[in-house]
Structures are given as C-alpha cells and as structure tokens.
Enzyme design. Structure first.
Site, short mmCIF file in Angstrom:
data_model
loop_
_atom_site.label_atom_id
_atom_site.label_comp_id
_atom_site.label_asym_id
_atom_site.label_seq_id
_atom_site.Cartn_x
_atom_site.Cartn_y
_atom_site.Cartn_z
N ASN A 8 -2.02 5.20 -0.92
CA ASN A 8 -1.86 3.83 -0.42
C ASN A 8 -0.40 3.66 0.05
O ASN A 8 0.53 3.82 -0.74
CB ASN A 8 -2.20 2.86 -1.57
CG ASN A 8 -2.05 1.41 -1.15
OD1 ASN A 8 -1.09 1.04 -0.49
ND2 ASN A 8 -2.98 0.59 -1.56
N HIS A 11 3.36 -0.01 0.22
CA HIS A 11 4.72 -0.33 -0.22
C HIS A 11 5.81 0.30 0.65
O HIS A 11 6.98 -0.06 0.53
CB HIS A 11 4.89 -0.05 -1.71
CG HIS A 11 4.03 -0.98 -2.50
ND1 HIS A 11 4.14 -2.35 -2.36
CD2 HIS A 11 3.01 -0.78 -3.35
CE1 HIS A 11 3.23 -2.94 -3.13
NE2 HIS A 11 2.54 -1.99 -3.73
N HIS A 44 -3.92 -2.09 2.56
CA HIS A 44 -4.46 -3.43 2.30
C HIS A 44 -3.85 -4.37 3.31
O HIS A 44 -2.65 -4.65 3.27
CB HIS A 44 -4.10 -3.84 0.86
CG HIS A 44 -4.67 -5.15 0.43
ND1 HIS A 44 -4.49 -5.65 -0.84
CD2 HIS A 44 -5.43 -6.08 1.09
CE1 HIS A 44 -5.11 -6.82 -0.94
NE2 HIS A 44 -5.68 -7.10 0.22
N ARG A 46 -3.36 -7.80 4.05
CA ARG A 46 -3.50 -9.07 3.32
C ARG A 46 -3.48 -10.24 4.29
O ARG A 46 -2.89 -10.16 5.37
CB ARG A 46 -2.36 -9.22 2.30
CG ARG A 46 -2.39 -8.20 1.19
CD ARG A 46 -1.32 -8.50 0.17
NE ARG A 46 -1.65 -9.67 -0.61
CZ ARG A 46 -2.13 -9.62 -1.86
NH1 ARG A 46 -2.27 -8.48 -2.48
NH2 ARG A 46 -2.43 -10.72 -2.50
N ARG A 50 1.92 -9.67 4.13
CA ARG A 50 3.22 -9.45 3.48
C ARG A 50 3.70 -8.01 3.61
O ARG A 50 4.89 -7.75 3.50
CB ARG A 50 3.20 -9.88 2.03
CG ARG A 50 2.41 -8.99 1.11
CD ARG A 50 2.65 -9.35 -0.32
NE ARG A 50 1.93 -10.55 -0.70
CZ ARG A 50 1.45 -10.76 -1.93
NH1 ARG A 50 1.66 -9.88 -2.88
NH2 ARG A 50 0.80 -11.84 -2.22
N GLU A 71 -8.50 -1.88 2.62
CA GLU A 71 -8.77 -2.88 1.58
C GLU A 71 -8.59 -4.25 2.20
O GLU A 71 -7.59 -4.49 2.90
CB GLU A 71 -7.75 -2.75 0.44
CG GLU A 71 -7.82 -1.45 -0.30
CD GLU A 71 -6.67 -1.36 -1.30
OE1 GLU A 71 -5.86 -2.30 -1.41
OE2 GLU A 71 -6.59 -0.34 -1.97
N THR A 102 -3.09 -7.05 -6.40
CA THR A 102 -4.48 -7.44 -6.64
C THR A 102 -4.76 -7.51 -8.14
O THR A 102 -4.79 -6.49 -8.82
CB THR A 102 -5.42 -6.43 -5.96
OG1 THR A 102 -4.98 -6.26 -4.63
CG2 THR A 102 -6.85 -6.95 -5.96
N GLU A 152 -15.03 0.77 -6.50
CA GLU A 152 -13.74 1.28 -7.00
C GLU A 152 -13.44 0.51 -8.27
O GLU A 152 -13.43 -0.73 -8.28
CB GLU A 152 -12.63 1.09 -5.97
CG GLU A 152 -11.29 1.54 -6.54
CD GLU A 152 -10.18 1.64 -5.50
OE1 GLU A 152 -10.47 1.75 -4.30
OE2 GLU A 152 -9.00 1.61 -5.92
N HIS A 192 -5.37 1.49 -9.20
CA HIS A 192 -4.47 0.38 -9.52
C HIS A 192 -3.64 0.71 -10.74
O HIS A 192 -4.17 0.86 -11.84
CB HIS A 192 -5.19 -0.96 -9.74
CG HIS A 192 -4.29 -2.11 -9.39
ND1 HIS A 192 -3.29 -2.51 -10.22
CD2 HIS A 192 -4.20 -2.87 -8.27
CE1 HIS A 192 -2.64 -3.49 -9.65
NE2 HIS A 192 -3.16 -3.73 -8.46
N1 PXP Z 1 -6.91 0.40 -5.13
C1 PXP Z 1 -6.96 -0.91 -4.79
C2 PXP Z 1 -8.29 -1.52 -4.49
C3 PXP Z 1 -5.79 -1.69 -4.68
O1 PXP Z 1 -5.85 -2.98 -4.35
C4 PXP Z 1 -4.55 -1.06 -4.91
C5 PXP Z 1 -3.28 -1.84 -4.75
O2 PXP Z 1 -3.14 -2.24 -3.43
C6 PXP Z 1 -4.53 0.31 -5.23
C7 PXP Z 1 -5.73 1.00 -5.36
C8 PXP Z 1 -3.26 1.05 -5.47
O3 PXP Z 1 -2.62 0.53 -6.59
P1 PXP Z 1 -1.15 1.04 -6.95
O4 PXP Z 1 -0.25 0.65 -5.81
O5 PXP Z 1 -0.84 0.31 -8.22
O6 PXP Z 1 -1.22 2.52 -7.12
#
Ligand code: PXP
Length: 240
Positions: A8, A11, A44, A46, A50, A71, A102, A152, A192
């Site tokens: 992901n 960030h 994601h 949003r 952001r 996402e 989330t 998920e 997550h």
């Molecule tokens: N899976 C989903 C559905 C999420 O919303 C997120 C966070 O955006 C992640 C995985 C990844 O989470 P993390 O950034 O804490 O590894």
C-alpha cells in the site's frame, strides 16, 4: 500457501501532500515495489483526497504490472471512478472523514442492501470485489450473501493487542473468520497495522492468501533510504 504481498503506497502520497509538491511520487514507489517483488499495489482513494489523488489512480492503472487493488468507500462517486479506471480489485472500506486511518471494518450485515447493490455494479464492470471487514463470522457470511468474491480481514485489533492473551484471542478470531471465508468459497486477505514483528503470526494462517501492508513498509523505506539521501545531498552541495 504463500501469500501475495500487496504494498500500500498511500503514505508515500501522504508525504507528498504534506507539502503539495510533486514528490515523492506514489506511482514511482509502486514501480519500485513491484521491482522488489510486490505482487499487488494497493491504494485508498479517500473522499477527502488526503493522500492518493485521481491522477495517481490514472497513472497506476497505466503502469502497474501486477494487480491494482483500489480501496474505496461504497459511494456513487467512487463506483463511477472504479468503472472509469477499472482496477483489478476493489476493496470496499468504511470511511469517516475525521478518522486517522480506516478504523474498523465495513458493517456489511447492517447495510446489506446497499453493499449488495454496490458489489453487483462493480462485478458488472468485471472488477473483483473484496470487502474489508472485522474478523467476525456474521460479517463473513453477510459478505458472501452480498456477492463479494473476497474478504479482507481487519488485523488492527490483533496488532494493537496489549498482552498475549488478548493477542491470542484476536488471532483466533482471524483464524475462524478466514476458515469460514474459505468454506464459503471466498478468497481471504488480511491487513492493517501489520509490521515486521507481527506479520509471521498471520502468514501461518493457511486460509489467508494475501496481505496488504503499507505504513510499516513506507516507514522502513524512509529509514533505510536516509543514508543514501544525505550522501546525495552532500554530493550536490560539495561536488565539483
Ligand atoms: N488494508 C486495508 C483495507 C486498509 O485500509 C489499509 C490502510 O489503508 C491497509 C490494508 C494497510 O494498512 P497499514 O498501512 O497499516 O499497513
């Protein structure tokens, strides 16, 4: 079973949006992640934009060579964008503007008609649909009834467990939910809050076929890249 790693890159975009400049580019980060072995790129988009922007989604759709997992909230606006950009997978997530990230899974059971309609519209566009839910048997069954091909499981509570007893309790909820998803014929991912020290507990669950991990990977990349980044700057400052 080995699990697919979805990286992901949200960030990386968070860092860019902090200054509203063009770098670091999550699209470049995605390409580098794929070169390093990532088997899926997850973003994601949003409602408040952001971090990931529509431009990122467009370019990622053009450049991602593995799978693109979008996402998004189950809203009309987002469904329209999914139809436009056609990610390989859409993961429906709950979204509240004020949340840091989330928090908690989608309440599929509580809004089954709405979720069912959104799942159908996305599947009509030949998009695989996954639902991001808490590891709860009723939510797994509701996801199956809603027509999702995948779920998920939210690992947040497992990751935040304060002691071993609590951690084991959360882990067994994940195991039970993963078994139920598989029994119902659905694919099962998890994600997550996973990081380098807690991931192995989840990789041991045979029914889970994919992990989506973002924050810990981006955080490690920042630190591991620090030496090179400082040396590059010194070279620019002092080089011939
Ligand atoms: N899976 C989903 C559905 C999420 O919303 C997120 C966070 O955006 C992640 C995985 C990844 O989470 P993390 O950034 O804490 O590894």
């Amino acid at each position: 079973m080995t699990q697919r790693l979805g990286v992901n890159v949200d960030h990386v975009a968070t860092l860019r949006q902090a200054r509203k400049v063009g770098y670091p580019d999550p699209v470049t980060a995605a390409a580098l992640a794929e070169l390093a072995g990532a088997e899926q790129i997850t973003v994601h988009l949003r409602e408040d934009r952001r971090h990931i922007q529509e431009r990122d989604l467009r370019l990622l759709r053009e450049t991602v060579r593995t799978l693109l997992n979008l996402e998004m909230a189950a809203t009309q606006e987002m469904v329209k964008l999914a139809w436009e950009y056609k990610p390989d997978v859409v993961t429906l997530v709950p979204e509240r503007r004020e949340e840091l990230t989330t928090e908690g899974g989608l309440d599929v059971q509580g809004q089954k008609d709405h979720v069912g309609k959104v799942v159908k519209t996305l599947r009509d566009g030949e998009i695989v649909v996954s639902l991001f839910i808490d590891p709860d048997l009723d939510q797994v069954k509701a996801s199956h009834r809603a027509g999702a091909q995948r779920v998920e499981l939210h690992t947040g509570r497992f990751c935040e467990a304060r002691d071993d007893k609590d951690r084991q309790k959360e882990l067994s909820r994940i195991v039970d939910a993963a078994k139920m998803a598989t029994k119902l014929g659905m694919g099962c991912a998890a994600g997550h809050g996973l990081h380098y020290d807690n991931v192995r507990a989840i990789t041991r669950i045979a029914e889970i076929d994919e992990l989506n991990i973002g924050h810990s990977i981006v955080a490690r990349a920042v630190l591991l890249g620090m030496e090179r980044a400082v040396k590059d700057m010194l070279e620019r400052m002092r080089g011939a």
